[in-house]
Design a protein around this motif. Structure first.
Motif, PDB file in Angstrom:
ATOM      1  N   UNK A 187       6.931  10.260 -21.575  1.00  0.00           N
ATOM      2  CA  UNK A 187       5.739  10.621 -22.345  1.00  0.00           C
ATOM      3  C   UNK A 187       4.602  11.093 -21.451  1.00  0.00           C
ATOM      4  N   UNK A 188       4.380  10.355 -20.375  1.00  0.00           N
ATOM      5  CA  UNK A 188       3.328  10.719 -19.422  1.00  0.00           C
ATOM      6  C   UNK A 188       3.818  10.482 -17.997  1.00  0.00           C
ATOM      7  N   UNK A 189       3.445  11.395 -17.118  1.00  0.00           N
ATOM      8  CA  UNK A 189       3.868  11.306 -15.721  1.00  0.00           C
ATOM      9  C   UNK A 189       3.311  10.051 -15.064  1.00  0.00           C
ATOM     10  N   UNK A 190       4.172   9.236 -14.423  1.00  0.00           N
ATOM     11  CA  UNK A 190       3.675   8.041 -13.720  1.00  0.00           C
ATOM     12  C   UNK A 190       2.696   8.421 -12.608  1.00  0.00           C
ATOM     13  N   UNK A 191       1.854   7.471 -12.227  1.00  0.00           N
ATOM     14  CA  UNK A 191       0.801   7.726 -11.251  1.00  0.00           C
ATOM     15  C   UNK A 191       1.122   7.099  -9.900  1.00  0.00           C
ATOM     16  N   UNK A 192       0.920   7.831  -8.806  1.00  0.00           N
ATOM     17  CA  UNK A 192       1.113   7.240  -7.472  1.00  0.00           C
ATOM     18  C   UNK A 192      -0.044   6.311  -7.139  1.00  0.00           C
ATOM     19  N   UNK A 193       0.175   5.440  -6.180  1.00  0.00           N
ATOM     20  CA  UNK A 193      -0.904   4.582  -5.695  1.00  0.00           C
ATOM     21  C   UNK A 193      -1.890   5.402  -4.880  1.00  0.00           C
ATOM     22  N   UNK A 194      -3.135   4.966  -4.861  1.00  0.00           N
ATOM     23  CA  UNK A 194      -4.137   5.596  -3.997  1.00  0.00           C
ATOM     24  C   UNK A 194      -4.100   4.869  -2.655  1.00  0.00           C
ATOM     25  N   UNK A 195      -3.532   5.533  -1.662  1.00  0.00           N
ATOM     26  CA  UNK A 195      -3.414   4.955  -0.315  1.00  0.00           C
ATOM     27  C   UNK A 195      -4.355   5.720   0.605  1.00  0.00           C
ATOM     28  N   UNK A 196      -5.388   5.039   1.112  1.00  0.00           N
ATOM     29  CA  UNK A 196      -6.419   5.692   1.919  1.00  0.00           C
ATOM     30  C   UNK A 196      -5.934   6.016   3.329  1.00  0.00           C
ATOM     31  N   UNK A 197      -5.137   5.155   3.911  1.00  0.00           N
ATOM     32  CA  UNK A 197      -4.626   5.354   5.266  1.00  0.00           C
ATOM     33  C   UNK A 197      -3.424   4.459   5.470  1.00  0.00           C
ATOM     34  N   UNK A 198      -2.713   4.653   6.576  1.00  0.00           N
ATOM     35  CA  UNK A 198      -1.510   3.875   6.858  1.00  0.00           C
ATOM     36  C   UNK A 198      -1.743   2.953   8.053  1.00  0.00           C
ATOM     37  N   UNK A 199      -1.907   1.649   7.818  1.00  0.00           N
ATOM     38  CA  UNK A 199      -2.042   0.700   8.930  1.00  0.00           C
ATOM     39  C   UNK A 199      -0.681   0.401   9.552  1.00  0.00           C
ATOM     40  N   UNK A 200      -0.470   0.851  10.774  1.00  0.00           N
ATOM     41  CA  UNK A 200       0.835   0.747  11.438  1.00  0.00           C
ATOM     42  C   UNK A 200       0.806  -0.410  12.437  1.00  0.00           C
ATOM     43  N   UNK A 201       1.756  -1.320  12.317  1.00  0.00           N
ATOM     44  CA  UNK A 201       1.862  -2.460  13.236  1.00  0.00           C
ATOM     45  C   UNK A 201       2.662  -2.057  14.471  1.00  0.00           C
ATOM     46  N   UNK A 202       2.094  -2.337  15.648  1.00  0.00           N
ATOM     47  CA  UNK A 202       2.758  -2.045  16.927  1.00  0.00           C
ATOM     48  C   UNK A 202       2.877  -3.356  17.698  1.00  0.00           C
TER      49      UNK A 202
END
Length: 298
Positions: A187-202
């Motif tokens: 019926x309606x296209x699902x919505x993606x999450x709003x992800x501001x940036x990617x915190x990467x663990x090192x």
């Protein structure tokens, strides 16, 4: 050494000396130099919100799901991020079945802290009806094979799965305008999450009597490391979280060096995640076009 640092796989004295001797020549037993990452392979499942990450011999799968729940009393306009980990004895004989062990809890907390403290995901956009209904986003991380450095692999799997997850669109209806209507994807296209940036663990490990610094430790290196530091940063160089887990003390200069290296690694890993995501989108577009063509021919 703090019991939380090392896995339960005990090396012989000769194996330990071999690792330390190789590091004295700036080599590692798998042929890498001390500051070199293993090859990262990122795949996505057919369903939204699923990912598979291989970091050398380490293999982790991530799954993201969502459901409508009541919000926390002190955050009535915000959705939730929940992280769960599953450590199977098939991935490593040292993992106990049943309740999550100390390492499983620690892994979940590190990934959670990097996402939550940096507000990488816009939780306010997950609010459907203030004070009544919000989306709870659950991230399940399954450890398939432990070849060392589970934290980094699990973190990448969580980020990749979040980028592909889409939640159903909701609207308000009813006589009082307070009835939540969840629309199906047809019926309606699902919505993606709003992800501001990617915190990467090192993850950095300190080995030997001189505290030789290595990035992305293997299973055997974790068994002999004297200390460990996990820096979570994004591609902009922002420090999202940092943790020093027991073991020997680390001088400030070493911490600053780790943060500089982590920033460079984060840029590279972020590009890999985005490239894999772009390739997945193109593959889905080609598959849809093929199906449409076949339907027209029939």
């Amino acid at each position: 050494m703090d019991g939380r640092l090392a896995n339960r796989w005990r090396l012989t004295v000769n194996e330990k000396k071999f690792i330390e001797t190789a590091l004295a020549s700036n080599l590692r037993i798998d042929g890498r130099n001390p500051l070199e990452y293993r090859k990262i392979i990122i795949k996505f499942g057919r369903e939204d919100g699923s990912s598979e990450v291989q970091l050398g011999q380490t293999h982790v799968m991530g799954f993201v799901t969502g459901q409508l729940v009541q919000p926390y009393q002190d955050r009535q306009n915000e959705g939730m991020l929940l992280i769960f980990t599953e450590f199977s004895p098939m991935a490593d004989p040292s993992f106990d079945p049943g309740h999550p062990g100390e390492y499983a809890v620690e892994l979940g907390r590190i990934v959670d802290r990097g996402l939550r403290d940096s507000r990488a995901v816009d939780t306010e956009s997950l609010c459907v009806l203030s004070g009544k209904l919000v989306w709870a986003i659950r991230i399940d991380l399954h450890i398939v094979d432990n070849g060392g450095n589970l934290i980094d692999a699990a973190n990448i799997a969580a980020l990749a799965a979040l980028l592909t997850f889409r939640r159903p669109e909701c609207t308000l209806g009813g006589d009082d305008g307070q009835e939540v209507i969840v629309h199906p994807p047809e019926e309606r296209e699902p919505l993606p999450l709003i992800v501001h940036h990617l915190p990467v663990a090192i993850t950095f490990a300190f080995l030997g009597s001189e505290g030789k610094l290595v990035v992305d430790p293997t299973h055997s290196e974790e068994a002999v490391m004297a200390g460990r530091l996990i820096a979570t940063v994004n591609a902009n160089g922002d420090i999202c979280a940092i943790q020093k887990a027991g073991g020997e003390g680390v001088p400030q200069s070493a911490i600053m060096h780790c943060l500089q290296l982590a920033s460079m690694c984060a840029i590279s890993i972020t590009k890999k995640i985005n490239s894999a995501r772009t390739a997945q989108r193109e593959h889905c577009a080609r598959s849809s076009a093929t199906l449409l063509l076949l339907a027209m021919l029939v």
